[in-house]
Write a protein that holds these residues in place. Structure first.
Motif, mmCIF file in Angstrom:
data_model
loop_
_atom_site.group_PDB
_atom_site.id
_atom_site.type_symbol
_atom_site.label_atom_id
_atom_site.label_comp_id
_atom_site.label_asym_id
_atom_site.label_seq_id
_atom_site.Cartn_x
_atom_site.Cartn_y
_atom_site.Cartn_z
ATOM 1 N N PRO A 143 -3.491 -8.469 -5.612
ATOM 2 C CA PRO A 143 -4.483 -7.621 -4.941
ATOM 3 C C PRO A 143 -5.648 -7.227 -5.844
ATOM 4 O O PRO A 143 -5.504 -7.051 -7.039
ATOM 5 C CB PRO A 143 -3.664 -6.385 -4.558
ATOM 6 C CG PRO A 143 -2.591 -6.304 -5.602
ATOM 7 C CD PRO A 143 -2.250 -7.734 -5.939
ATOM 8 N N THR A 145 -8.682 -4.200 -5.353
ATOM 9 C CA THR A 145 -8.949 -3.074 -4.463
ATOM 10 C C THR A 145 -10.144 -3.312 -3.545
ATOM 11 O O THR A 145 -10.080 -3.053 -2.343
ATOM 12 C CB THR A 145 -9.203 -1.791 -5.288
ATOM 13 O OG1 THR A 145 -8.043 -1.503 -6.071
ATOM 14 C CG2 THR A 145 -9.477 -0.618 -4.377
ATOM 15 N N GLU A 148 -10.420 -9.102 -1.147
ATOM 16 C CA GLU A 148 -9.124 -9.529 -0.622
ATOM 17 C C GLU A 148 -8.137 -9.857 -1.725
ATOM 18 O O GLU A 148 -6.933 -9.737 -1.557
ATOM 19 C CB GLU A 148 -9.298 -10.748 0.291
ATOM 20 C CG GLU A 148 -7.969 -11.206 0.881
ATOM 21 C CD GLU A 148 -8.123 -12.290 1.931
ATOM 22 O OE1 GLU A 148 -7.104 -12.687 2.504
ATOM 23 O OE2 GLU A 148 -9.266 -12.736 2.173
ATOM 24 N N HIS A 194 1.907 1.692 -3.377
ATOM 25 C CA HIS A 194 1.144 0.541 -2.893
ATOM 26 C C HIS A 194 1.854 -0.074 -1.693
ATOM 27 O O HIS A 194 3.008 -0.496 -1.798
ATOM 28 C CB HIS A 194 0.983 -0.499 -4.008
ATOM 29 C CG HIS A 194 0.124 -0.035 -5.144
ATOM 30 N ND1 HIS A 194 -1.139 -0.540 -5.381
ATOM 31 C CD2 HIS A 194 0.331 0.911 -6.101
ATOM 32 C CE1 HIS A 194 -1.661 0.061 -6.440
ATOM 33 N NE2 HIS A 194 -0.788 0.948 -6.898
ATOM 34 N N PHE A 196 1.941 -3.004 1.096
ATOM 35 C CA PHE A 196 1.474 -4.380 1.297
ATOM 36 C C PHE A 196 1.833 -4.832 2.712
ATOM 37 O O PHE A 196 2.981 -5.177 2.996
ATOM 38 C CB PHE A 196 2.106 -5.318 0.270
ATOM 39 C CG PHE A 196 1.714 -5.022 -1.150
ATOM 40 C CD1 PHE A 196 0.584 -5.600 -1.708
ATOM 41 C CD2 PHE A 196 2.468 -4.156 -1.929
ATOM 42 C CE1 PHE A 196 0.214 -5.330 -3.016
ATOM 43 C CE2 PHE A 196 2.114 -3.879 -3.250
ATOM 44 C CZ PHE A 196 0.975 -4.466 -3.784
ATOM 45 N N LYS A 199 -0.303 -10.289 6.500
ATOM 46 C CA LYS A 199 -1.727 -10.544 6.689
ATOM 47 C C LYS A 199 -2.087 -11.066 8.071
ATOM 48 O O LYS A 199 -2.949 -10.507 8.746
ATOM 49 C CB LYS A 199 -2.206 -11.553 5.647
ATOM 50 C CG LYS A 199 -3.672 -11.945 5.815
ATOM 51 C CD LYS A 199 -4.085 -12.994 4.817
ATOM 52 C CE LYS A 199 -5.534 -13.430 5.059
ATOM 53 N NZ LYS A 199 -5.949 -14.488 4.145
ATOM 54 N N VAL A 255 -2.339 3.310 -1.824
ATOM 55 C CA VAL A 255 -3.183 2.161 -1.513
ATOM 56 C C VAL A 255 -2.537 1.362 -0.386
ATOM 57 O O VAL A 255 -1.340 1.054 -0.450
ATOM 58 C CB VAL A 255 -3.382 1.247 -2.743
ATOM 59 C CG1 VAL A 255 -4.400 0.158 -2.425
ATOM 60 C CG2 VAL A 255 -3.830 2.056 -3.958
ATOM 61 N N TYR A 257 -2.997 -2.198 1.604
ATOM 62 C CA TYR A 257 -3.667 -3.490 1.660
ATOM 63 C C TYR A 257 -3.514 -4.093 3.052
ATOM 64 O O TYR A 257 -2.431 -4.077 3.631
ATOM 65 C CB TYR A 257 -3.072 -4.440 0.618
ATOM 66 C CG TYR A 257 -3.184 -3.916 -0.795
ATOM 67 C CD1 TYR A 257 -4.373 -4.056 -1.512
ATOM 68 C CD2 TYR A 257 -2.111 -3.262 -1.405
ATOM 69 C CE1 TYR A 257 -4.488 -3.561 -2.812
ATOM 70 C CE2 TYR A 257 -2.219 -2.768 -2.700
ATOM 71 C CZ TYR A 257 -3.402 -2.921 -3.398
ATOM 72 O OH TYR A 257 -3.508 -2.435 -4.673
ATOM 73 N N TYR A 258 -4.639 -4.614 3.579
ATOM 74 C CA TYR A 258 -4.689 -5.211 4.916
ATOM 75 C C TYR A 258 -4.470 -4.164 6.006
ATOM 76 O O TYR A 258 -3.587 -4.296 6.840
ATOM 77 C CB TYR A 258 -3.667 -6.354 5.061
ATOM 78 C CG TYR A 258 -3.945 -7.556 4.197
ATOM 79 C CD1 TYR A 258 -5.252 -8.009 4.003
ATOM 80 C CD2 TYR A 258 -2.919 -8.231 3.565
ATOM 81 C CE1 TYR A 258 -5.509 -9.110 3.208
ATOM 82 C CE2 TYR A 258 -3.165 -9.340 2.777
ATOM 83 C CZ TYR A 258 -4.456 -9.777 2.590
ATOM 84 O OH TYR A 258 -4.714 -10.859 1.798
ATOM 85 N N ASN A 280 -8.960 -2.612 2.971
ATOM 86 C CA ASN A 280 -8.088 -1.931 2.016
ATOM 87 C C ASN A 280 -8.465 -0.454 2.026
ATOM 88 O O ASN A 280 -9.647 -0.112 2.010
ATOM 89 C CB ASN A 280 -8.256 -2.492 0.602
ATOM 90 C CG ASN A 280 -7.690 -3.892 0.469
ATOM 91 O OD1 ASN A 280 -6.865 -4.320 1.260
ATOM 92 N ND2 ASN A 280 -8.141 -4.617 -0.559
#
Length: 311
Positions: A143, A145, A148, A194, A196, A199, A255, A257-258, A280
């Motif tokens: 990753p 920030t 992508e 974090h 995740f 996707k 955080v 992601y996606y 993000n």
């Protein structure tokens, strides 16, 4: 070992000692980081970075030289000889909760190492500019920030050609559909969470993970439908060897992601568009607004239409 040289032969000897001796039941294998040499040439700096990747496979890290004091070179931010090595060691520290687990498993792949269930590191013993990498099955992300990052979707059989960059953030991959807890690199009393997400067609799937430390457990859940991240804490049975200070586990950063939509950017939240209607989202909590991971609370400001704030 302190007698290895900062050469590709020395790098390979260190790597094979770590992997082979583990097979013989000797888990505590380490090598003198970068052979105790201050890298001066580009070749030496490259070797030192690739050597520093092996720190993720070692139970502890040493760096020493019988000829000179390395303190000045290690602390000199203007000396880039050890710069990338120190970045690797910093990430190793952040991944403490996963790399220090008893029975922590490693598995060799073509130009890569699987660590536990959710970490994969690209390796490059030959010093090639491009490597063919055998990723484990699943979706994997290195990753970044604000972009992508590097994404790979693997069937677990084919290899993927990858430009090898001497940057630990671009060779350490995390399996998607997971939530990982990292130590804050700047404060030992803080942690980062974090999340995740998957996707492609499964983006927006509910994700749940349990973080356990000394029998204290917190279930962390991202629910895209409710647009919330919840932390549900269960204390360990009272015992001296399970006592913890919750204030040493405060969440400084969350955080995701996606994420599935623009969540807005109002303090402490920042949303970054990474293309194709994916985002993000980073929550950077200030001292007075940090909550312990070992408490029950909710971050409910993923919806830009909500009042925002954690509770």
């Amino acid at each position: 070992r302190s007698d290895l040289e900062l050469t590709e032969a020395g790098l390979k000897t260190c790597y094979h000692n770590i992997m082979n001796l583990k097979e013989l039941g000797i888990p505590a294998v380490t090598c003198n980081m970068c052979a105790g040499v201050v890298p001066a040439t580009d070749d030496q700096k490259s070797l030192c970075f690739r050597w520093s990747q092996l720190a993720f496979l070692m139970p502890y890290v040493i760096i020493s030289s019988g000829d000179s004091d390395l303190t000045v070179s290690l602390n000199d931010n203007g000396n880039d000889g050890f710069k990338k090595m120190k970045e690797s060691i910093t990430l190793r520290k952040q991944l403490y909760y996963y790399l220090s687990k008893p029975g922590h498993s490693t598995q060799e792949k073509t130009n890569g190492i699987v660590m536990g269930d959710n970490l994969f590191m690209v390796t490059n013993l030959e010093g090639l500019s491009e490597v063919d990498v055998e990723f484990p099955s699943g979706q994997w992300l290195a990753p970044q920030t604000e972009t992508e990052g590097i994404f790979k979707n693997s069937d677990g059989k084919s290899t993927h050609k990858l430009t090898f960059e001497e940057n630990i953030a671009k060779v350490m991959f995390y399996k998607l559909e997971n939530i990982l807890v990292l130590k804050d690199k700047d404060n030992d009393d803080n942690i980062e969470v974090h999340v995740f997400q998957l996707k492609d067609e499964n983006i927006g799937t509910k994700i749940t993970s349990t973080f356990t430390y000394k029998d204290h457990k917190t279930v962390i859940t991202l629910d895209p439908n409710d647009k919330k991240v919840t932390f549900e804490y269960t204390a360990a049975d009272t015992a001296a060897d399970t006592a913890i200070d919750p204030n040493k586990f405060k969440v400084s950063k969350l955080v995701i992601y996606y994420w599935i939509e623009d969540a807005g950017s109002e303090s402490p939240k920042q949303t970054y568009s990474i293309g194709n209607d994916k985002y993000n989202v980073v929550f950077s909590y200030t001292d007075g607004n940090r909550k312990s991971i070992f408490s029950t609370w909710t971050e409910n400001s993923l919806d830009p239409e909500s009042d925002g704030g954690g509770s």
